[in-house]
Design a protein around this motif. Structure first.
Motif, short mmCIF file in Angstrom:
data_model
loop_
_atom_site.label_atom_id
_atom_site.label_comp_id
_atom_site.label_asym_id
_atom_site.label_seq_id
_atom_site.Cartn_x
_atom_site.Cartn_y
_atom_site.Cartn_z
N GLU A 195 0.84 -1.20 -0.03
CA GLU A 195 -0.08 -0.18 0.33
C GLU A 195 0.97 0.86 -0.51
O GLU A 195 0.99 1.99 -0.45
N GLY A 196 1.74 1.40 0.58
CA GLY A 196 2.65 2.31 1.23
C GLY A 196 3.52 2.62 -0.76
O GLY A 196 4.64 3.57 -0.38
N LEU A 197 3.86 1.63 -1.13
CA LEU A 197 4.57 2.05 -2.50
C LEU A 197 4.56 3.42 -3.04
O LEU A 197 3.23 3.58 -3.94
N SER A 198 5.23 3.93 -3.44
CA SER A 198 5.57 4.70 -4.62
C SER A 198 6.65 5.36 -5.39
O SER A 198 8.12 4.72 -4.83
N GLY A 199 7.41 6.26 -6.15
CA GLY A 199 8.03 6.56 -7.24
C GLY A 199 9.00 6.85 -6.38
O GLY A 199 10.38 6.74 -6.50
N ILE A 249 4.92 3.53 -11.07
CA ILE A 249 4.93 2.87 -9.99
C ILE A 249 3.59 2.40 -9.41
O ILE A 249 3.26 1.80 -8.70
N GLU A 250 2.67 3.56 -9.84
CA GLU A 250 1.27 3.42 -8.78
C GLU A 250 0.42 2.76 -9.51
O GLU A 250 -0.27 1.45 -9.18
N LEU A 295 -0.87 -3.37 -9.41
CA LEU A 295 -1.17 -4.68 -9.87
C LEU A 295 -0.94 -5.69 -8.94
O LEU A 295 -2.15 -6.66 -8.71
N ASN A 296 -0.17 -5.24 -7.81
CA ASN A 296 1.57 -6.48 -7.11
C ASN A 296 -0.42 -5.84 -5.43
O ASN A 296 -0.51 -6.83 -5.32
#
Length: 279
Positions: free
Chosen positions: A144-148, A174-175, A180-181
């Motif tokens: 949930e915290g993934l970002s560029g 990245i979003e 997707l994941n």
């Protein structure tokens, strides 16, 4: 390792980068298609390529936005990536290949086997799930915290800038990868049973994949021989195999090439199970 051939091919709206190691058609063994995990490119699969290429041709490619394959406005899904893999095999005039995918690549391999069963001989999933609840909840929380910003100054960001020098495009990709994941795929039990390819399921005991999920995946793919359990030995090559490596995480399992290659090779080559004589 230097590929025998490679470059970019027009695949489903992408300029998809691929490499072939070894000569297609020169071996009596089926080619092996290796599918990297999320945020990974062909270079990260080199130890696996080197391990298998001595015995069979190996194909590896960069998925949408990964490595040397630029992103496009095209939507991303496991199903679409499975179609990309099938289209690559078709473009290379490969009627049938064995397929091994790591993490996200394992999910893509499942979709390839589901959607294009005629293209897949044997199937190996390494640290992969067939539906979202196969992951520990903590894995989904981390996604949930993934970002560029997380990947900007990493090899992932550098590879992206080599073909697309636009920070906004990188953040958008990245979003898409985060969604997707995080959402993952939802393959039903019935669909998993329907896969025709003999299957090998591999995880680590400290993986992001829940062990219970891997066992269920193994059973749905035809694993678990009660007659063999009663006899204490296998009399024929099993339809499915399960490998759980000790003290092994989702990341560290990608480094266990020397341990896993002999097991995977025996599976791909249909080596009969050995039964020692005790008396």
């Amino acid at each position: 390792m230097k590929p025998s051939r490679g470059g970019h091919l027009p695949i489903n709206g992408l300029q998809l980068y691929y490499e072939v190691h070894g000569e297609l058609g020169a071996s009596d063994k089926a080619p092996l298609l290796l599918i990297p995990g999320a945020f990974m490119a062909t270079e990260t699969m080199q130890p696996w390529v080197a391990a298998f290429a001595a015995r069979r041709p190996v194909i590896v490619f960069d998925q949408q936005g990964h490595g040397r394959t630029a992103d496009t406005p095209r939507a991303m899904s496991y199903e679409q990536f499975g179609d990309d893999a099938a289209a690559l095999l078709q473009a290379l005039e490969i009627e049938r290949a064995d397929v091994m995918g790591y993490s996200q690549g394992g999910g893509v391999a499942l979709q390839l086997a589901l959607r294009h069963p005629q293209r897949v001989g044997k199937l190996v999933t390494l640290s992969a799930t067939y539906r979202q609840d196969g992951w520990y909840p903590s894995v989904l929380q981390a996604l949930e915290g993934l970002s560029g910003a997380v990947f900007k100054d990493t090899p992932v960001g550098e590879a992206f800038r080599n073909h697309t020098d636009d920070p906004g495009a990188f953040d958008a990709w990245i979003e898409k990868m985060r969604v997707l994941n995080f959402e993952d795929q939802q393959i039903s039990d019935e669909q998993l049973r329907s896969i025709q390819a003999p299957t090998m399921v591999i995880i680590g005991d400290a993986d992001g994949v829940r062990p219970e999920h891997a066992v269920e995946m193994f059973k749905l793919r035809g694993g678990g021989d009660e007659e063999a359990a009663a006899r204490g030995m296998l009399s024929e090559v099993p339809q499915a195999r399960l490998v759980v490596l000790p003290a092994t995480s989702h990341v560290s399992i990608s480094g266990f090439v020397q341990v896993l290659e002999p097991m995977v090779t025996e599976f791909l080559d249909d080596v009969p199970p050995a039964t020692p004589s005790f008396w």
